[in-house]
Design an enzyme around this catalytic site. Structure first.
Site, PDB file in Angstrom:
ATOM      1  N   LYS A 151      -0.567  -0.831  -3.277  1.00 28.57           N
ATOM      2  CA  LYS A 151      -1.375   0.102  -2.500  1.00 28.57           C
ATOM      3  C   LYS A 151      -0.610   1.392  -2.215  1.00 28.57           C
ATOM      4  O   LYS A 151      -1.090   2.503  -2.472  1.00 28.57           O
ATOM      5  CB  LYS A 151      -1.801  -0.563  -1.182  1.00 28.57           C
ATOM      6  CG  LYS A 151      -2.396   0.364  -0.145  1.00 28.57           C
ATOM      7  CD  LYS A 151      -3.704   0.985  -0.588  1.00 28.57           C
ATOM      8  CE  LYS A 151      -4.301   1.814   0.544  1.00 28.57           C
ATOM      9  NZ  LYS A 151      -5.571   2.425   0.177  1.00 28.57           N
ATOM     10  N   ASP A 164     -15.896  -5.884  16.052  1.00 29.94           N
ATOM     11  CA  ASP A 164     -15.227  -4.676  16.504  1.00 29.94           C
ATOM     12  C   ASP A 164     -15.179  -4.687  18.031  1.00 29.94           C
ATOM     13  O   ASP A 164     -16.137  -5.129  18.688  1.00 29.94           O
ATOM     14  CB  ASP A 164     -15.969  -3.428  16.010  1.00 29.94           C
ATOM     15  CG  ASP A 164     -15.109  -2.181  16.076  1.00 29.94           C
ATOM     16  OD1 ASP A 164     -14.555  -1.788  15.035  1.00 29.94           O
ATOM     17  OD2 ASP A 164     -14.965  -1.617  17.184  1.00 29.94           O
ATOM     18  N   LYS A 177     -12.654  16.380   2.710  1.00 34.43           N
ATOM     19  CA  LYS A 177     -13.234  16.346   1.366  1.00 34.43           C
ATOM     20  C   LYS A 177     -14.743  16.273   1.509  1.00 34.43           C
ATOM     21  O   LYS A 177     -15.263  16.003   2.608  1.00 34.43           O
ATOM     22  CB  LYS A 177     -12.709  15.149   0.565  1.00 34.43           C
ATOM     23  CG  LYS A 177     -13.095  13.802   1.156  1.00 34.43           C
ATOM     24  CD  LYS A 177     -12.570  12.643   0.317  1.00 34.43           C
ATOM     25  CE  LYS A 177     -13.266  12.540  -1.005  1.00 34.43           C
ATOM     26  NZ  LYS A 177     -12.906  11.318  -1.750  1.00 34.43           N
ATOM     27  N   ARG A 180      -9.628  13.838   9.723  1.00 36.95           N
ATOM     28  CA  ARG A 180      -8.229  13.433   9.826  1.00 36.95           C
ATOM     29  C   ARG A 180      -7.372  14.112   8.756  1.00 36.95           C
ATOM     30  O   ARG A 180      -7.664  14.030   7.572  1.00 36.95           O
ATOM     31  CB  ARG A 180      -8.109  11.910   9.716  1.00 36.95           C
ATOM     32  CG  ARG A 180      -8.563  11.184  10.969  1.00 36.95           C
ATOM     33  CD  ARG A 180      -8.522   9.682  10.788  1.00 36.95           C
ATOM     34  NE  ARG A 180      -9.556   9.210   9.873  1.00 36.95           N
ATOM     35  CZ  ARG A 180      -9.752   7.924   9.570  1.00 36.95           C
ATOM     36  NH1 ARG A 180      -8.972   7.000  10.110  1.00 36.95           N
ATOM     37  NH2 ARG A 180     -10.717   7.571   8.741  1.00 36.95           N
ATOM     38  N   CYS A 191      -5.616   8.436   4.364  1.00 41.11           N
ATOM     39  CA  CYS A 191      -4.759   7.606   3.507  1.00 41.11           C
ATOM     40  C   CYS A 191      -3.537   8.332   2.959  1.00 41.11           C
ATOM     41  O   CYS A 191      -2.406   7.940   3.247  1.00 41.11           O
ATOM     42  CB  CYS A 191      -5.585   7.035   2.351  1.00 41.11           C
ATOM     43  SG  CYS A 191      -6.808   5.821   2.858  1.00 41.11           S
ATOM     44  N   PHE A 232      -8.875   0.267  -2.305  1.00 35.91           N
ATOM     45  CA  PHE A 232      -8.643   1.526  -3.011  1.00 35.91           C
ATOM     46  C   PHE A 232      -9.889   2.402  -2.902  1.00 35.91           C
ATOM     47  O   PHE A 232     -10.317   3.023  -3.880  1.00 35.91           O
ATOM     48  CB  PHE A 232      -8.281   1.255  -4.469  1.00 35.91           C
ATOM     49  CG  PHE A 232      -7.083   0.360  -4.639  1.00 35.91           C
ATOM     50  CD1 PHE A 232      -5.804   0.869  -4.551  1.00 35.91           C
ATOM     51  CD2 PHE A 232      -7.249  -1.001  -4.866  1.00 35.91           C
ATOM     52  CE1 PHE A 232      -4.697   0.046  -4.694  1.00 35.91           C
ATOM     53  CE2 PHE A 232      -6.152  -1.838  -5.011  1.00 35.91           C
ATOM     54  CZ  PHE A 232      -4.865  -1.304  -4.927  1.00 35.91           C
ATOM     55  N   LEU A 233     -10.480   2.437  -1.719  1.00 33.56           N
ATOM     56  CA  LEU A 233     -11.733   3.159  -1.512  1.00 33.56           C
ATOM     57  C   LEU A 233     -11.477   4.635  -1.234  1.00 33.56           C
ATOM     58  O   LEU A 233     -10.557   4.991  -0.509  1.00 33.56           O
ATOM     59  CB  LEU A 233     -12.502   2.551  -0.332  1.00 33.56           C
ATOM     60  CG  LEU A 233     -12.766   1.044  -0.394  1.00 33.56           C
ATOM     61  CD1 LEU A 233     -13.541   0.607   0.838  1.00 33.56           C
ATOM     62  CD2 LEU A 233     -13.515   0.688  -1.666  1.00 33.56           C
ATOM     63  N   PHE A 266      -7.257  13.967 -10.602  1.00 33.13           N
ATOM     64  CA  PHE A 266      -6.309  14.445  -9.594  1.00 33.13           C
ATOM     65  C   PHE A 266      -5.435  15.597 -10.101  1.00 33.13           C
ATOM     66  O   PHE A 266      -4.336  15.807  -9.612  1.00 33.13           O
ATOM     67  CB  PHE A 266      -5.440  13.296  -9.062  1.00 33.13           C
ATOM     68  CG  PHE A 266      -6.202  12.359  -8.163  1.00 33.13           C
ATOM     69  CD1 PHE A 266      -6.168  12.509  -6.796  1.00 33.13           C
ATOM     70  CD2 PHE A 266      -6.996  11.361  -8.701  1.00 33.13           C
ATOM     71  CE1 PHE A 266      -6.884  11.672  -5.954  1.00 33.13           C
ATOM     72  CE2 PHE A 266      -7.730  10.520  -7.882  1.00 33.13           C
ATOM     73  CZ  PHE A 266      -7.670  10.673  -6.504  1.00 33.13           C
ATOM     74  N   LYS A 308      -0.755   9.591   5.457  1.00 29.02           N
ATOM     75  CA  LYS A 308      -0.138   8.462   6.158  1.00 29.02           C
ATOM     76  C   LYS A 308       0.647   7.568   5.216  1.00 29.02           C
ATOM     77  O   LYS A 308       1.778   7.151   5.519  1.00 29.02           O
ATOM     78  CB  LYS A 308      -1.230   7.655   6.868  1.00 29.02           C
ATOM     79  CG  LYS A 308      -0.735   6.419   7.619  1.00 29.02           C
ATOM     80  CD  LYS A 308      -1.842   5.816   8.459  1.00 29.02           C
ATOM     81  CE  LYS A 308      -2.924   5.175   7.630  1.00 29.02           C
ATOM     82  NZ  LYS A 308      -2.500   3.905   7.005  1.00 29.02           N
TER      83      LYS A 308
END
Length: 442
Positions: free
Chosen positions: A204, A30, A320, A327, A260, A152-153, A249, A263
């Site tokens: 995705k 990083d 959540k 974000r 996610c 898919f986290l 959901f 965006k």
């Protein structure tokens, strides 16, 4: 296997730590040197249940290393995961400049045959562009192949999602690269779905767009339920019993947020637009979600007419539970609306307070140390995140408010609980509990 992961954000750090825990030797790279130093000392820069423990464990056994030096991080590795951000451009498209920069760096620094694995969410066709870019810039006669391996986290359960995923998607045009990817994931014992690169990229976006669509759909049903006297929670259960639909959901609330769904839905609309296709359904999903995020403010205005000078408690700031991520959180939009109306806003969140204090700055906004402190002397309380702490609190705390009026954007309590506690309560897609009539009203 020796692996490098570029980018130590939510996806990169979780991926690197979990791969190390499965026995691989992982170097996380990083460019933020302060963050790298913290991680070297076993401090996770993000809140994610279970992550810190695994980070420390694998640091101690020597399977996990952190650095800001790309050349050092790439030395002798067989596979390099790209997990840097793809932020949203003004037109809704994904900015892939960080991914391209990493690809160029790999091309310059790689000293032997390498497989690049794109974890970052990128528009369809990006990996083909990266392959051409690498072939143009690579410094010597080595083979660098690209694989699409979308993540898919879910924030708040990312570690669990890594070890117990429904599937692992691998998009590759190379048998050699595919074989290497299977070796990496063989001990996870998770079904692997092999496909071409462009289909993997689309999987995705399509997955996130579909889940966002389910959320917006049930929220529209909830808004109708309030008007006709139905209960959206009972409707959702009845729908979900149909195996073609399922219950996941279908929980009504004040919309989706995070890094996610907002965006990716907008990016897919842009991807469609780039090939002259008008994705009308997904545009509707985005519009519904935007309106849903301020639905509690509309209910509040109906109650008080003017919010000027009102003391209002906000319970839950993260988008959540089990994350400190703000974000695209509904709280940001709600608080902004309340401040514009002249309200005094008192905020509380079990985990996201420090992030919030750096993000939400205004003289009308203050922060409380607990739910009790936030609601004390308040004229209304708005529940925006379904934290366990908020869901399990003694509901009598709301009766000590200046005005015992609660707007629940996450349907945390049963109507029977609220009636027993004795305060006015409005949720999403259910009847209101009104103290004046002591009845359930639409």
């Amino acid at each position: 296997m020796k692996i490098a992961v570029v980018g130590a954000g939510y996806v990169g750090l979780v991926t690197g730590v979990c791969l190390a825990d499965m026995g691989h030797y992982v170097t996380c790279i990083d460019i933020n040197e302060n963050k790298v130093e913290r991680m070297k000392n076993g401090v996770s820069p993000i809140y994610e249940p279970g992550l810190t423990e695994l980070l420390k464990k694998n640091l101690e056994v020597g399977r996990l290393v952190f650095t800001s030096d790309h050349r050092k991080g790439f030395k002798e590795v067989e596979v390099i995961f790209i997990a840097v951000g793809t932020p949203q451009n003004d037109d809704g498209s994904a900015d892939i400049s960080y991914v391209e920069d990493v690809a160029k760096t790999i091309a310059f620094c790689a000293e032997s045959d390498t497989i690049i694995v794109t974890k970052s969410t990128v528009p369809v066709g990006t990996n083909d562009r990266l392959q051409a870019l690498i072939n143009l810039h690579k410094a010597n006669d080595i083979t660098i192949e690209i694989v699409s391996n979308p993540e898919f986290l879910r924030e708040g359960s990312a570690v669990n999602d890594t070890f117990y995923a429904d599937r692992i998607v691998i998009g590759s045009n190379s048998e050699k690269a595919t074989k290497k990817m299977k070796e990496i994931y063989q001990d996870f014992n998770i079904p692997i779905y092999l496909t071409d690169i462009r289909s993997a990229e689309m999987i995705k976006y399509a997955s996130n767009a579909f889940l966002a669509t389910k959320i917006s759909f049930i929220n529209e049903i909830a808004n109708i339920c309030e008007r006709v006297g139905a209960d959206v929670e009972k409707v959702a259960v009845g729908m979900g019993l149909d195996q073609r639909i399922g219950t996941s959901f279908l929980k009504a609330g004040i919309g989706y947020g995070g890094s996610c769904f907002p965006k990716d839905t907008k990016a897919l609309i842009q991807i469609a637009g780039n090939v002259a296709y008008d994705f009308e359904l997904l545009k509707g999903v985005v519009n519904v979600n935007s309106k849903q995020q301020t639905i509690l403010v509309d209910k509040l205005k109906k109650k008080f007419h003017s919010l000027h000078g009102k003391r209002l408690a906000i319970l839950g700031l993260a988008f959540k539970p089990n994350t400190d991520d703000l974000r695209e959180a509904a709280s940001l939009m709600v608080i902004d609306e309340l401040v514009k109306e002249g309200a005094e806003v008192i905020c509380y969140d079990p985990i996201a307070m420090e992030n919030a204090k750096q993000t939400i700055i205004h003289p009308q906004i203050r922060f409380a140390a607990s739910v009790e402190d936030a609601v004390k002397d308040s004229e209304a309380a708005l529940i925006l995140t379904e934290w366990d702490e908020i869901k399990s609190i003694d509901l009598k705390v709301f009766t000590h408010m200046k005005t015992p009026f609660v707007l629940d954007g996450r349907n945390c309590y049963s109507l029977e609980q609220v009636k027993a506690a004795g305060f006015e309560y409005h949720s999403i897609g259910r009847s209101a509990v009104n103290l004046q009539s002591e009845n359930l009203l639409i």
